[in-house]
Design a protein around this motif. Structure first.
Motif, PDB file in Angstrom:
ATOM      1  N   LYS A  58       9.433   8.549   0.689  1.00  0.00           N
ATOM      2  CA  LYS A  58       9.836   9.464  -0.374  1.00  0.00           C
ATOM      3  C   LYS A  58       9.357  10.871  -0.063  1.00  0.00           C
ATOM      4  O   LYS A  58       8.363  11.056   0.647  1.00  0.00           O
ATOM      5  N   PHE A  86       9.507  -0.932   2.841  1.00  0.00           N
ATOM      6  CA  PHE A  86       8.864   0.352   2.567  1.00  0.00           C
ATOM      7  C   PHE A  86       9.930   1.330   2.094  1.00  0.00           C
ATOM      8  O   PHE A  86      11.104   1.193   2.429  1.00  0.00           O
ATOM      9  N   GLU A  87       9.500   2.342   1.359  1.00  0.00           N
ATOM     10  CA  GLU A  87      10.359   3.486   1.052  1.00  0.00           C
ATOM     11  C   GLU A  87       9.622   4.739   1.487  1.00  0.00           C
ATOM     12  O   GLU A  87       8.428   4.874   1.255  1.00  0.00           O
ATOM     13  N   LEU A 131       5.681  10.333   1.003  1.00  0.00           N
ATOM     14  CA  LEU A 131       4.949   9.189   0.481  1.00  0.00           C
ATOM     15  C   LEU A 131       5.578   7.937   1.054  1.00  0.00           C
ATOM     16  O   LEU A 131       6.798   7.752   0.966  1.00  0.00           O
ATOM     17  N   VAL A 132       4.756   7.093   1.680  1.00  0.00           N
ATOM     18  CA  VAL A 132       5.229   5.784   2.119  1.00  0.00           C
ATOM     19  C   VAL A 132       4.843   4.812   1.019  1.00  0.00           C
ATOM     20  O   VAL A 132       3.667   4.636   0.714  1.00  0.00           O
ATOM     21  N   ASP A 133       5.848   4.229   0.409  1.00  0.00           N
ATOM     22  CA  ASP A 133       5.675   3.324  -0.716  1.00  0.00           C
ATOM     23  C   ASP A 133       5.938   1.909  -0.219  1.00  0.00           C
ATOM     24  O   ASP A 133       7.082   1.522  -0.004  1.00  0.00           O
ATOM     25  N   ASP A 164       0.841  -1.193   0.000  1.00  0.00           N
ATOM     26  CA  ASP A 164       0.000   0.000   0.000  1.00  0.00           C
ATOM     27  C   ASP A 164       0.874   1.240   0.000  1.00  0.00           C
ATOM     28  O   ASP A 164       1.887   1.298   0.673  1.00  0.00           O
ATOM     29  N   ASP A 165       0.471   2.217  -0.764  1.00  0.00           N
ATOM     30  CA  ASP A 165       1.138   3.510  -0.784  1.00  0.00           C
ATOM     31  C   ASP A 165       0.199   4.517  -0.138  1.00  0.00           C
ATOM     32  O   ASP A 165      -1.015   4.456  -0.340  1.00  0.00           O
ATOM     33  N   TYR A 166       0.758   5.432   0.631  1.00  0.00           N
ATOM     34  CA  TYR A 166      -0.078   6.457   1.233  1.00  0.00           C
ATOM     35  C   TYR A 166       0.752   7.698   1.493  1.00  0.00           C
ATOM     36  O   TYR A 166       1.959   7.630   1.716  1.00  0.00           O
ATOM     37  N   TRP A 167       0.068   8.839   1.456  1.00  0.00           N
ATOM     38  CA  TRP A 167       0.707  10.135   1.685  1.00  0.00           C
ATOM     39  C   TRP A 167       0.638  10.511   3.150  1.00  0.00           C
ATOM     40  O   TRP A 167      -0.340  10.244   3.832  1.00  0.00           O
ATOM     41  N   LYS A 225       6.332  -1.926  -0.593  1.00  0.00           N
ATOM     42  CA  LYS A 225       6.786  -2.787  -1.690  1.00  0.00           C
ATOM     43  C   LYS A 225       6.211  -4.185  -1.520  1.00  0.00           C
ATOM     44  O   LYS A 225       6.559  -4.907  -0.594  1.00  0.00           O
TER      45      LYS A 225
END
Length: 164
Positions: free
Chosen positions: A43, A40-41, A28-30, A14-17, A32
């Motif tokens: 950004k 997670f990344e 942004l939590v990306d 899940d990606d979330y701002w 994976k």
């Protein structure tokens, strides 16, 4: 500085701002998906990777590792021999340690360095459901690192709860 995290979206894949206190997209939590370990990344708003977060593969206890630019920045694990179940230790690469304690699963906890408050994580200030705030207290604190620490301890606490 306060940041708002939409809690219900936390999960691998899940990606979330994360928004700043003015409602602007700050991080942004990306998440994976399709990886052997939880990854997670974090950004910035332009999509540049600030921090990499991953679960350590070979560890006796669940451990998360935070890296910046490919270099280790911090290692997070539940504190041993603590009467509090929700007590985590963050070992920074420079040899210092941060202490995380409180009600992690309730999103009511603090991050401290040597007894001094660095960040307060709370749902209390917010009316929006499934959202919590990360308030950095000191001006010289690294907000990306403190947000990464919050994401890690919540992830570790949820994994521990789900395995019980």
């Amino acid at each position: 500085m306060k940041f708002l995290v939409r809690d219900r979206l936390l999960g691998i894949g899940d990606d979330y701002w994360i928004e700043d206190e003015h409602g602007h997209k700050a991080f942004l939590v990306d998440g994976k998906a399709m990886r052997l370990r939880d990854t997670f990344e974090l950004k910035d708003s332009q999509g540049r990777v600030l921090i990499d977060i991953h679960k350590k593969m070979l560890a006796l206890r669940d451990t998360m590792v935070i890296e910046r630019g490919g270099e280790p920045l911090a290692t997070i694990r539940r504190k041993r021999l603590s009467l509090l179940r929700n007590h985590y230790r963050v070992a920074l690469a420079d040899g210092t340690e941060l202490d995380v304690s409180g009600k992690i699963l309730d999103r009511e906890f603090v991050v401290e360095y040597d007894g001094e408050l660095l960040a307060h994580i709370s749902r209390r200030w917010l009316r929006v459901r499934e959202t919590y705030g990360v308030e950095t207290v000191r001006d010289d604190a690294d907000p990306a690192l403190l947000i990464a620490v919050a994401v890690c301890v919540i992830h570790l606490a949820e994994r521990e709860r789900d395995s019980d």
